[in-house]
Write a protein that holds these residues in place. Structure first.
Motif, PDB file in Angstrom:
ATOM      1  N   LYS A  47      -0.946 -10.235   7.312  1.00  0.00           N
ATOM      2  CA  LYS A  47       0.195 -11.159   7.242  1.00  0.00           C
ATOM      3  C   LYS A  47       1.499 -10.483   7.632  1.00  0.00           C
ATOM      4  O   LYS A  47       2.458 -11.135   7.977  1.00  0.00           O
ATOM      5  CB  LYS A  47       0.310 -11.721   5.815  1.00  0.00           C
ATOM      6  CG  LYS A  47      -0.819 -12.667   5.455  1.00  0.00           C
ATOM      7  CD  LYS A  47      -0.701 -13.207   4.053  1.00  0.00           C
ATOM      8  CE  LYS A  47      -1.014 -12.198   2.968  1.00  0.00           C
ATOM      9  NZ  LYS A  47      -2.383 -11.666   3.000  1.00  0.00           N
ATOM     10  N   ARG A  50       5.243  -7.375   4.224  1.00  0.00           N
ATOM     11  CA  ARG A  50       6.194  -6.327   3.819  1.00  0.00           C
ATOM     12  C   ARG A  50       7.162  -5.970   4.938  1.00  0.00           C
ATOM     13  O   ARG A  50       8.377  -5.935   4.719  1.00  0.00           O
ATOM     14  CB  ARG A  50       5.429  -5.106   3.284  1.00  0.00           C
ATOM     15  CG  ARG A  50       4.691  -5.445   1.990  1.00  0.00           C
ATOM     16  CD  ARG A  50       3.477  -4.569   1.729  1.00  0.00           C
ATOM     17  NE  ARG A  50       2.621  -5.102   0.681  1.00  0.00           N
ATOM     18  CZ  ARG A  50       1.737  -6.102   0.868  1.00  0.00           C
ATOM     19  NH1 ARG A  50       1.574  -6.651   2.067  1.00  0.00           N
ATOM     20  NH2 ARG A  50       1.011  -6.543  -0.141  1.00  0.00           N
ATOM     21  N   HIS A  79       1.249   0.633   3.226  1.00  0.00           N
ATOM     22  CA  HIS A  79       0.398  -0.470   2.752  1.00  0.00           C
ATOM     23  C   HIS A  79      -1.013  -0.341   3.340  1.00  0.00           C
ATOM     24  O   HIS A  79      -2.014  -0.483   2.626  1.00  0.00           O
ATOM     25  CB  HIS A  79       1.064  -1.791   3.166  1.00  0.00           C
ATOM     26  CG  HIS A  79       0.226  -3.011   2.962  1.00  0.00           C
ATOM     27  ND1 HIS A  79      -0.294  -3.367   1.732  1.00  0.00           N
ATOM     28  CD2 HIS A  79      -0.184  -3.994   3.842  1.00  0.00           C
ATOM     29  CE1 HIS A  79      -0.982  -4.493   1.846  1.00  0.00           C
ATOM     30  NE2 HIS A  79      -0.935  -4.890   3.108  1.00  0.00           N
ATOM     31  N   SER A  82      -3.064   2.270   1.735  1.00  0.00           N
ATOM     32  CA  SER A  82      -3.569   1.881   0.410  1.00  0.00           C
ATOM     33  C   SER A  82      -4.774   0.935   0.552  1.00  0.00           C
ATOM     34  O   SER A  82      -5.709   1.010  -0.247  1.00  0.00           O
ATOM     35  CB  SER A  82      -2.447   1.257  -0.441  1.00  0.00           C
ATOM     36  OG  SER A  82      -2.201  -0.083  -0.079  1.00  0.00           O
ATOM     37  N   ASP A  86      -8.405   1.797  -0.785  1.00  0.00           N
ATOM     38  CA  ASP A  86      -8.925   0.831  -1.772  1.00  0.00           C
ATOM     39  C   ASP A  86     -10.319   0.338  -1.374  1.00  0.00           C
ATOM     40  O   ASP A  86     -11.153   0.051  -2.232  1.00  0.00           O
ATOM     41  CB  ASP A  86      -7.963  -0.358  -1.885  1.00  0.00           C
ATOM     42  CG  ASP A  86      -8.416  -1.345  -2.947  1.00  0.00           C
ATOM     43  OD1 ASP A  86      -8.429  -0.970  -4.125  1.00  0.00           O
ATOM     44  OD2 ASP A  86      -8.776  -2.484  -2.604  1.00  0.00           O
ATOM     45  N   ARG A  98      -8.978  -7.802   6.463  1.00  0.00           N
ATOM     46  CA  ARG A  98      -8.260  -8.438   7.561  1.00  0.00           C
ATOM     47  C   ARG A  98      -9.233  -9.044   8.587  1.00  0.00           C
ATOM     48  O   ARG A  98      -9.018  -8.977   9.795  1.00  0.00           O
ATOM     49  CB  ARG A  98      -7.304  -7.425   8.225  1.00  0.00           C
ATOM     50  CG  ARG A  98      -6.183  -6.985   7.280  1.00  0.00           C
ATOM     51  CD  ARG A  98      -5.282  -5.893   7.823  1.00  0.00           C
ATOM     52  NE  ARG A  98      -4.012  -5.826   7.079  1.00  0.00           N
ATOM     53  CZ  ARG A  98      -3.103  -4.879   7.251  1.00  0.00           C
ATOM     54  NH1 ARG A  98      -3.298  -3.914   8.109  1.00  0.00           N
ATOM     55  NH2 ARG A  98      -1.979  -4.900   6.564  1.00  0.00           N
ATOM     56  N   GLN A 153      -3.040   1.642  -9.151  1.00  0.00           N
ATOM     57  CA  GLN A 153      -4.443   1.628  -8.716  1.00  0.00           C
ATOM     58  C   GLN A 153      -5.331   2.279  -9.771  1.00  0.00           C
ATOM     59  O   GLN A 153      -6.406   1.776 -10.087  1.00  0.00           O
ATOM     60  CB  GLN A 153      -4.563   2.362  -7.368  1.00  0.00           C
ATOM     61  CG  GLN A 153      -5.969   2.469  -6.825  1.00  0.00           C
ATOM     62  CD  GLN A 153      -6.502   1.152  -6.244  1.00  0.00           C
ATOM     63  OE1 GLN A 153      -5.876   0.103  -6.416  1.00  0.00           O
ATOM     64  NE2 GLN A 153      -7.631   1.206  -5.601  1.00  0.00           N
ATOM     65  N   GLN A 212       0.602 -11.456  -6.718  1.00  0.00           N
ATOM     66  CA  GLN A 212      -0.629 -11.022  -7.384  1.00  0.00           C
ATOM     67  C   GLN A 212      -1.321 -12.185  -8.108  1.00  0.00           C
ATOM     68  O   GLN A 212      -2.544 -12.305  -8.051  1.00  0.00           O
ATOM     69  CB  GLN A 212      -0.319  -9.895  -8.369  1.00  0.00           C
ATOM     70  CG  GLN A 212      -1.558  -9.297  -9.000  1.00  0.00           C
ATOM     71  CD  GLN A 212      -2.473  -8.635  -7.981  1.00  0.00           C
ATOM     72  OE1 GLN A 212      -2.026  -7.772  -7.238  1.00  0.00           O
ATOM     73  NE2 GLN A 212      -3.731  -9.044  -7.921  1.00  0.00           N
ATOM     74  N   ASP A 215      -2.988 -14.025  -5.512  1.00  0.00           N
ATOM     75  CA  ASP A 215      -4.125 -13.232  -5.027  1.00  0.00           C
ATOM     76  C   ASP A 215      -5.341 -13.429  -5.943  1.00  0.00           C
ATOM     77  O   ASP A 215      -6.464 -13.603  -5.473  1.00  0.00           O
ATOM     78  CB  ASP A 215      -3.742 -11.744  -4.994  1.00  0.00           C
ATOM     79  CG  ASP A 215      -4.299 -11.037  -3.785  1.00  0.00           C
ATOM     80  OD1 ASP A 215      -3.820 -11.336  -2.668  1.00  0.00           O
ATOM     81  OD2 ASP A 215      -5.235 -10.230  -3.952  1.00  0.00           O
TER      82      ASP A 215
HETATM   83  C1  GRG Z   1      -5.596   3.280  -2.936  1.00  0.00           C
HETATM   84  C2  GRG Z   1      -3.442   4.203  -3.844  1.00  0.00           C
HETATM   85  C3  GRG Z   1      -4.268   3.062  -3.532  1.00  0.00           C
HETATM   86  C4  GRG Z   1      -3.797   1.847  -3.797  1.00  0.00           C
HETATM   87  C5  GRG Z   1      -4.491   0.597  -3.485  1.00  0.00           C
HETATM   88  C6  GRG Z   1      -3.646  -2.151  -1.968  1.00  0.00           C
HETATM   89  C7  GRG Z   1      -4.225  -1.778  -3.257  1.00  0.00           C
HETATM   90  C8  GRG Z   1      -3.693  -0.567  -3.969  1.00  0.00           C
HETATM   91  C9  GRG Z   1      -5.249  -2.450  -3.719  1.00  0.00           C
HETATM   92  C10 GRG Z   1      -5.847  -3.586  -2.960  1.00  0.00           C
HETATM   93  C11 GRG Z   1      -6.363  -4.586  -3.909  1.00  0.00           C
HETATM   94  C12 GRG Z   1      -5.492  -5.751  -4.037  1.00  0.00           C
HETATM   95  C13 GRG Z   1      -6.122  -7.077  -3.790  1.00  0.00           C
HETATM   96  C14 GRG Z   1      -4.229  -5.635  -4.349  1.00  0.00           C
HETATM   97  C15 GRG Z   1      -3.384  -6.832  -4.536  1.00  0.00           C
HETATM   98  C16 GRG Z   1      -2.257  -6.976  -3.635  1.00  0.00           C
HETATM   99  C17 GRG Z   1      -2.496  -6.564  -2.267  1.00  0.00           C
HETATM  100  C18 GRG Z   1      -1.937  -5.284  -1.931  1.00  0.00           C
HETATM  101  C19 GRG Z   1      -3.151  -7.370  -1.420  1.00  0.00           C
HETATM  102  C20 GRG Z   1      -3.308  -7.098   0.005  1.00  0.00           C
HETATM  103  O1  GRG Z   1      -2.078  -7.344   0.633  1.00  0.00           O
HETATM  104  P1  GRG Z   1      -1.895  -8.493   1.738  1.00  0.00           P
HETATM  105  O2  GRG Z   1      -2.600  -9.746   1.285  1.00  0.00           O
HETATM  106  O3  GRG Z   1      -2.709  -7.878   2.921  1.00  0.00           O
HETATM  107  O4  GRG Z   1      -0.459  -8.612   2.068  1.00  0.00           O
HETATM  108  P2  GRG Z   1      -2.502  -8.053   4.495  1.00  0.00           P
HETATM  109  O5  GRG Z   1      -3.849  -7.684   5.066  1.00  0.00           O
HETATM  110  O6  GRG Z   1      -2.120  -9.465   4.791  1.00  0.00           O
HETATM  111  O7  GRG Z   1      -1.445  -7.067   4.869  1.00  0.00           O
END
Ligand code: GRG
Length: 290
Positions: A47, A50, A79, A82, A86, A98, A153, A212, A215
């Motif tokens: 998306k 950020r 991002h 991460s 993850d 994605r 995390q 969140q 989400d």
């Molecule tokens: C590994 C240090 C470390 C951190 C991971 C990103 C994350 C932290 C975890 C992912 C799990 C999750 C669903 C987190 C909730 C919020 C999030 C970061 C969702 C993904 O972001 P989007 O929806 O993704 O903005 P796109 O792909 O659209 O950029």
């Protein structure tokens, strides 16, 4: 200009220019196959929420496009790192992100770890190259390091036995809220390191909480195809989510209330009050489908 057109415009600005931003970085000197791995997850899309938030705030603060792009690209690199980490088998063990196979599925686990490491380091390289002073780098490290995203995390994967509202809120603020909030705060600090950004920071944090909650709702209600990643995993892994904690109906109610609150609070924030983008952002997040 309406919200949708502004969103498309900001996203296009980032998409059209991030490669040029990266061309000035140390990534150019990486082994070609490794560079491909590091760029794979970044290029695959998303998306771009950020970087778009960062570019809008950068414009409000009259930053030069090149500087705004460096900040926005640093944030998207962080991002993406991460997400790559993850998705690893040792963490969430996901095959899709994605809408495409995850980094470790394409390049192998060891390379995916290194690709994440490279994007993390690159984000600091881009920010420090701006010469915005130590304050910028320090702020970012607080938000994404041991006190921030990484702690979030850790708390997420260790949530069993910690099922309190306080624990859940802290986890999500750190894991999701800090980076979304930093996307708005970095241009602010870059422009004036002594400015009081606390209200903008809080608004960005609440955007993170809203993001969140939605989400968690989407993970519960959508299909993997709709999300571009595996759906229904939160329940399977007994994750501490807003849906699990409050139930689906209450989670939806919380999201609607928070979007309205954010809209209300925006009116007292001079920097974002007149931005159609920030005006509509809470409702875009509330109604998003992926
Ligand atoms: C590994 C240090 C470390 C951190 C991971 C990103 C994350 C932290 C975890 C992912 C799990 C999750 C669903 C987190 C909730 C919020 C999030 C970061 C969702 C993904 O972001 P989007 O929806 O993704 O903005 P796109 O792909 O659209 O950029």
């Amino acid at each position: 200009m309406d919200f949708q057109s502004r969103l498309v415009q900001l996203k296009k600005t980032w998409e059209d220019n991030y490669q040029a931003t990266l061309d000035k970085s140390s990534l150019c000197q990486a082994h070609p196959r490794f560079r491909e791995a590091a760029l794979y997850s970044l290029n695959v899309g998303g998306k771009r929420l950020r970087p778009v938030m960062c570019l809008e705030m950068a414009e409000k603060k009259s930053l030069a496009t090149e500087d705004a792009m460096a900040l926005a690209t640093a944030i998207e690199c962080l991002h993406t790192y991460s997400l790559i980490h993850d998705d690893l088998p040792a963490m969430d063990n996901d095959d899709f992100r994605r809408g495409q196979p995850t980094n470790h599925k394409v390049f192998g686990e060891a390379t995916a770890i290194l690709a994440g490491d490279a994007l993390l380091t690159l984000s600091f390289e881009l920010i420090s190259a701006l010469g915005g002073g130590d304050h910028l780098v320090h702020y970012f490290s607080q938000k994404v390091g041991a006190a921030g995203l990484i702690s979030g995390q850790f708390m997420d994967i260790q949530s069993a036995g910690n099922e309190t509202a306080e624990y859940m809120t802290e986890t999500h603020c750190k894991k999701t809220g800090y980076l979304l909030s930093a996307s708005m705060v970095l241009p602010y600090i870059y422009k004036n390191s002594k400015a009081d950004y606390s209200q903008i920071e809080q608004w960005g944090m609440d955007i993170g909480v809203l993001f969140q909650i939605v989400d968690d709702i989407l993970d519960y209600t959508s299909t993997s195809q709709e999300l571009g990643k595996t759906a229904g995993k939160d329940e399977l892994q007994e994750k501490l989510t807003y849906v699990r904690f409050h139930g689906i109906d209450k989670a939806k109610e919380l999201a609607v209330n928070l979007a309205n609150e954010l809209s209300e609070k925006r009116q007292s924030l001079a920097e974002i009050r007149d931005s159609i983008f920030f005006t509509e952002l809470p409702f875009y997040i509330l109604n998003r489908k992926a």
